[in-house]
Write an enzyme that holds these catalytic residues in place. Structure first.
Site, mmCIF file in Angstrom:
data_model
loop_
_atom_site.group_PDB
_atom_site.id
_atom_site.type_symbol
_atom_site.label_atom_id
_atom_site.label_comp_id
_atom_site.label_asym_id
_atom_site.label_seq_id
_atom_site.Cartn_x
_atom_site.Cartn_y
_atom_site.Cartn_z
ATOM 1 N N HIS A 171 0.857 -1.190 0.000
ATOM 2 C CA HIS A 171 0.000 0.000 0.000
ATOM 3 C C HIS A 171 0.891 1.237 0.000
ATOM 4 O O HIS A 171 1.974 1.243 0.596
ATOM 5 C CB HIS A 171 -0.912 0.015 1.221
ATOM 6 C CG HIS A 171 -2.005 -1.002 1.160
ATOM 7 N ND1 HIS A 171 -2.841 -1.244 2.214
ATOM 8 C CD2 HIS A 171 -2.402 -1.843 0.183
ATOM 9 C CE1 HIS A 171 -3.713 -2.185 1.884
ATOM 10 N NE2 HIS A 171 -3.453 -2.566 0.653
ATOM 11 N N ASP A 217 0.864 4.016 1.571
ATOM 12 C CA ASP A 217 1.268 4.626 2.838
ATOM 13 C C ASP A 217 2.421 3.867 3.512
ATOM 14 O O ASP A 217 3.077 4.387 4.402
ATOM 15 C CB ASP A 217 0.079 4.768 3.797
ATOM 16 C CG ASP A 217 -0.582 3.450 4.154
ATOM 17 O OD1 ASP A 217 -0.760 2.608 3.253
ATOM 18 O OD2 ASP A 217 -0.960 3.272 5.330
ATOM 19 N N HIS A 218 2.722 2.657 3.052
ATOM 20 C CA HIS A 218 3.831 1.878 3.592
ATOM 21 C C HIS A 218 5.078 1.986 2.718
ATOM 22 O O HIS A 218 6.155 1.548 3.123
ATOM 23 C CB HIS A 218 3.448 0.399 3.716
ATOM 24 C CG HIS A 218 2.427 0.154 4.770
ATOM 25 N ND1 HIS A 218 2.715 -0.486 5.947
ATOM 26 C CD2 HIS A 218 1.103 0.473 4.827
ATOM 27 C CE1 HIS A 218 1.611 -0.555 6.687
ATOM 28 N NE2 HIS A 218 0.623 0.015 6.017
#
Length: 127
Positions: A108, A110-111
């Site tokens: 993802h 955000d990671h």
């Protein structure tokens, strides 16, 4: 993916790391000189976990993006590189170039959004 009891699905790398943490240590403490040597080895095998960020994809100055620093013996491991990971490492006086390995729990944004910052800043000289 690796499934545990068909209830929780984890990436294989997370499952293997979790399993390795649950295994007993191969160190044995028999004999005083041997015990001191083993105790010294155990001290160098201490693991420290620091949550660098626990945020979400939403922008927040209070909670940087997901990133976890694991210091195990002489190794410094970074799990995920969310927004601000390089800044949070710098706050701990750790240059991103000192990170030995980067693990991603999943892909993802955000990671992963902090990967270029960690990678490019890591090539800069230390202060």
């Amino acid at each position: 993916m690796f499934s545990i009891l068909n209830h929780i699905t984890l990436p294989l790398s997370v499952a293997l790391i979790t399993c390795s943490l649950l295994l007993p240590s191969p160190l044995s403490y028999s004999g005083s000189a041997h015990a001191q040597e083993q105790a010294s080895a155990a001290d160098s095998a201490v693991m420290k976990v620091t949550l660098l960020g626990t945020g979400s994809p939403l922008l927040s100055m209070e909670r940087f993006g997901p990133a976890t620093l694991v210091q195990a013996g002489s190794e410094q491991l970074l799990f995920d590189a969310g927004r601000g990971a390089a800044l949070r490492l710098n706050q701990l006086s750790i240059m991103p170039g000192e990170i030995d390995k980067l693990f991603l729990t999943h892909l993802h944004s955000d990671h992963t959004i902090g990967i270029p910052d960690v990678w490019l800043t890591g090539s800069l000289p230390n202060k």
